[in-house]
Design an enzyme around this catalytic site. Structure first.
Site, PDB file in Angstrom:
ATOM      1  N   SER A 232       0.837  -1.203   0.000  1.00  0.00           N
ATOM      2  CA  SER A 232       0.000   0.000   0.000  1.00  0.00           C
ATOM      3  C   SER A 232       0.867   1.245   0.000  1.00  0.00           C
ATOM      4  O   SER A 232       2.023   1.210   0.448  1.00  0.00           O
ATOM      5  CB  SER A 232      -0.897   0.026   1.238  1.00  0.00           C
ATOM      6  OG  SER A 232      -0.144   0.365   2.401  1.00  0.00           O
ATOM      7  N   ASP A 233       0.320   2.343  -0.515  1.00  0.00           N
ATOM      8  CA  ASP A 233       0.944   3.614  -0.197  1.00  0.00           C
ATOM      9  C   ASP A 233       0.758   3.832   1.298  1.00  0.00           C
ATOM     10  O   ASP A 233      -0.138   3.254   1.931  1.00  0.00           O
ATOM     11  CB  ASP A 233       0.322   4.755  -1.013  1.00  0.00           C
ATOM     12  CG  ASP A 233       1.282   5.937  -1.157  1.00  0.00           C
ATOM     13  OD1 ASP A 233       2.231   6.039  -0.360  1.00  0.00           O
ATOM     14  OD2 ASP A 233       1.078   6.750  -2.077  1.00  0.00           O
ATOM     15  N   TRP A 234       1.592   4.664   1.878  1.00  0.00           N
ATOM     16  CA  TRP A 234       1.640   4.808   3.335  1.00  0.00           C
ATOM     17  C   TRP A 234       0.366   5.487   3.838  1.00  0.00           C
ATOM     18  O   TRP A 234       0.192   6.691   3.713  1.00  0.00           O
ATOM     19  CB  TRP A 234       2.888   5.578   3.716  1.00  0.00           C
ATOM     20  CG  TRP A 234       4.087   4.725   4.010  1.00  0.00           C
ATOM     21  CD1 TRP A 234       4.857   4.785   5.133  1.00  0.00           C
ATOM     22  CD2 TRP A 234       4.667   3.677   3.204  1.00  0.00           C
ATOM     23  NE1 TRP A 234       5.870   3.852   5.078  1.00  0.00           N
ATOM     24  CE2 TRP A 234       5.774   3.152   3.907  1.00  0.00           C
ATOM     25  CE3 TRP A 234       4.334   3.118   1.957  1.00  0.00           C
ATOM     26  CZ2 TRP A 234       6.552   2.107   3.419  1.00  0.00           C
ATOM     27  CZ3 TRP A 234       5.126   2.078   1.467  1.00  0.00           C
ATOM     28  CH2 TRP A 234       6.207   1.579   2.185  1.00  0.00           C
TER      29      TRP A 234
END
Length: 730
Positions: A232-234
């Protein structure tokens, strides 16, 4: 380690241990399973180099000296080289330094299409054309992963703005998705064999990309056969059940409540509550763990045979300087003002704050703690030595004048604050509210600096202006409000050209700017990007003729943002939703098809020598429903007085299209180095993909039988020769 041993490891893991492997146990690391010899999986930001280290659960930087690293040219600069070999060498250096810093995955490269020049992260990406992106991302990924480090190609998908990036819902046609926004990712997976993909923050058709069944399971896994890690993106995950079922493998975020991440304790509770079928849930978890362990195995993390890597090797700096050199684009050179003759210049004036500013430490997560960074002023001083008196004047004022290390990097809590939607509600340059007294002070200082620059210009033998943008404007989390140059630069340049019409104008920026206020009056113009630690030296070498410029634009430079197709036909930045009404007509596809004038076209770039390309000819080598091969040949000559490099571009146009298509599309290119007077015959091969479009009804790419024009070009506007072929198979 064999796959059978990986399966045995999976069978020995407890439910808790499985969750430990699939979510962050630190801002950039998972926990690992010590009893089974499974190490933590350590990631790092890295579009322009390996980011500095932070505390495991605090965004306070470690603050020691070991994490100074090489500062690489931004991806837009790399794309401007149009050089596959340099993409590979840049990737190889990035992977080497990531491994040297003990990282398992470098969060790079970024390849989102530049839908609008206002996107704050455009400097992290590779321009507007999916074919150019695809051709450069493959060697870049391969270079990274030669070092037992995983790349992480981002952001999947249609992450084309920073405004409301956390929840904006993208509405885009399937054809545009497939033809414009996905090809780079497909090339990275199928040809580059990338081991990592990062999901995007935004939504696509109502669902967050970080738990998107269609993107992850249908396209990535089933269609493209991706077997690596989807991370995932953060902070990009928003639902435990959706994350479990979607194909996402690893959840990362920016807050330190690691056990409360969606794929941590909430996932265990979801399974124990019976809300999801336990057998199904465990099978999904095993898939995630399998992907992670297989990548660990391929990186030799489980067998102890891993490469050591290294960083700050001075032998690598020559490669960085060459990439910076080839990224610089010469846009204007009327009356052959450039290159400047150093022997004739006893007093040189350099104007512009960007001449004296370092950029490595800004831009958001792309920030770099650079071992060094040569500014343009430093590069000029280094190149000219002690025989030239060099005077510097900032010319315009902002609060960071005189501080070359001015940083827009994250504060201790800045990264965590990035999930606050209030920070990204509307497009505007990053700015601090100022009082009327401060505003008056700025104006007074601007007038003072302007006057000083103009007076000094009258006395100099030559004047170089270095302007453009900074990471107050080219930055993560914020789009630009317009393409205008900040700090009243338009006025300064216009006044400067009145006093010194021979001023050499250079821009340092990561995206296009509006130059209409003075462009016609400027006899010379150089565009340099955030070109890395050697960028200032490379720029000096181009200005004084030590290097013949060979960069070409990877994106169209419109006159104004109001000319952009995302604004004219679609929406930018939209509201809750953003409609990609321009469909496939992104960048030059729009400007060409709709006859919209631009400042500089896609693929444009001048040289200090002249090239002639002629005699395009084509031979259909194979023509079946499954396979097409067309050999395209032409001659290229360097008719100038010095060696140089040209970028030959082949565009394809369907003469009688059955569906609406762009006027032409880039389908091949080659960067060619020729000595003065040299002529060479060049042959390129076009495969079936060069003639296809996405058929939304048939859900596949197809090539229609019919006549196609093959165009030999210097850029998207300058077609120098055309031939035609006939394809008979559909």
């Amino acid at each position: 380690m064999t796959k059978e041993k990986v399966e045995k490891l999976i069978s020995q893991l407890t439910l808790q241990e499985k969750t430990d492997l699939i979510h962050g146990n630190g801002f950039f690391t998972t926990k690992g399973v010590e009893r089974l010899g499974i190490p933590p999986f350590i990631t790092s930001d890295g579009p322009r180099g390996v980011r500095k280290d932070f505390g495991n659960d605090s965004w306070r930087e470690v603050g020691l000296s070991y994490d100074y690293v090489s500062y690489l040219p931004c991806n837009t600069a790399l794309a401007a080289t149009w050089n596959r070999a340099l993409a590979h060498s840049t990737g190889k250096l990035l992977g080497k330094e990531a491994r040297g810093r003990g990282k398992d995955m470098i969060l790079a490269p970024g390849i989102n299409i530049m839908r609008s020049p206002l996107c704050g992260r455009s400097f992290e990406y590779m321009g507007e054309d999916p074919y150019l992106v695809s051709e450069l991302v493959v060697p870049l990924v391969q270079g990274i992963e030669e070092n037992d480090v995983s790349s992480c190609v981002k952001h999947f998908a249609v992450n084309n703005q920073e405004t409301r990036r956390l929840d904006v819902d993208v509405e885009v046609s399937e054809r545009a998705l497939r033809e414009i926004y996905l090809p780079g990712f497909e090339a990275a997976v199928k040809r580059g064999r990338a081991k990592g993909i990062m999901g995007a923050y935004n939504k696509l058709r109502g669902t967050h990309c970080c738990h998107h069944q269609y993107l992850f399971n249908e396209i990535l896994r089933k269609e493209w056969g991706f077997e690596g890690i989807i991370v995932s993106d953060w902070g990009g995950v928003h639902d435990t059940k959706e994350a479990l079922m979607s194909g996402l493998d690893m959840e990362m975020s920016v807050t330190n409540d690691f056990d409360q991440y969606y794929m941590a304790q909430p996932l265990i509770k979801l399974i124990e509550s019976g809300e999801v079928d336990e057998k199904t849930a465990l099978a999904k978890m095993d898939e995630k763990v399998r992907h992670i362990l297989n990548v660990m195995n391929e990186l030799h993390m489980l067998d102890g045979e891993r490469r050591a890597g290294g960083y700050n090797d001075y032998a690598d700096k020559a490669s960085l300087r060459q990439t910076a050199r080839e990224s610089i684009v010469l846009l204007k050179n009327d009356q052959d003002i450039l290159p400047l003759d150093r022997k004739k210049i006893k007093k040189l004036l350099v104007i512009g704050e960007n001449a004296n500013r370092q950029h490595a430490s800004g831009g958001g997560s792309a920030e770099i703690k650079a071992l060094y960074e040569i500014t343009p002023l430093m590069g000029i001083e280094m190149l000219l030595g002690g025989n030239t008196e060099i005077l510097y004047k900032p010319g315009y004022y902002n609060e960071d004048n005189g501080n070359i290390w001015a940083s827009t990097g994250d504060s201790e809590n800045g990264q965590a604050d990035s999930l606050n939607q209030d920070n990204v509600e509307s497009p505007a340059p990053v700015a601090i509210e100022v009082s009327s007294e401060q505003r008056q002070h700025r104006q007074e200082m601007n007038e003072k600096y302007l006057k000083e620059a103009l007076e000094a210009a009258k006395e100099a033998d030559a004047v170089i202006y270095v302007g453009g943008l900074t990471h107050d404007y080219d930055t993560e989390g914020q789009d630009r409000a317009d393409m205008k140059l900040p700090y009243e630069q338009d006025r300064l340049i216009a006044e400067l050209l009145k006093v010194r019409p021979d001023t050499v104008v250079t821009m340092v920026a990561g995206s296009p700017v509006d130059m209409s206020a003075w462009l016609e009056d400027a006899p010379s113009l150089i565009y340099s990007w955030y070109a890395g630690m050697e960028g200032g030296m490379a720029l000096a070498e181009v200005i004084f003729g030590e290097v013949n410029p060979s960069g070409h634009l990877p994106e169209t430079f419109p006159f104004h943002e109001k000319d952009c197709p995302a604004t004219v036909l679609g929406e930018f930045p939209g509201g809750d939703k953003v409609h990609y009404g321009e469909d496939i007509f992104v960048g030059y596809r729009y400007y060409d098809t709709y006859d919209v004038p631009v400042a500089f076209p896609f693929g444009y770039g001048l040289s200090y020598t002249d090239f002639v390309m002629t005699g395009i000819r084509a031979e259909v080598v194979e023509d079946t429903a499954k396979s097409t091969a067309v050999k395209v040949s032409f001659d290229i000559s360097n008719i100038g007085a010095r060696a140089g490099a040209a970028v030959a571009q082949i565009y394809v146009a369907d003469k009688y299209p059955k569906v609406k298509k762009a006027a032409k599309e880039l389908r091949a290119f080659e960067k060619l180095y020729l000595e003065a007077g040299e002529t060479r015959e060049v042959s390129l091969m076009l495969e079936r993909e060069a003639f296809t479009y996405y058929d939304e009804e048939a859900h596949c790419f197809r090539a229609d039988a019919g006549s196609y024009m093959l165009m030999l070009a210097k850029n998207a506007e300058e077609i120098v020769d055309i031939t035609e072929i006939e394809l008979r198979s559909e």
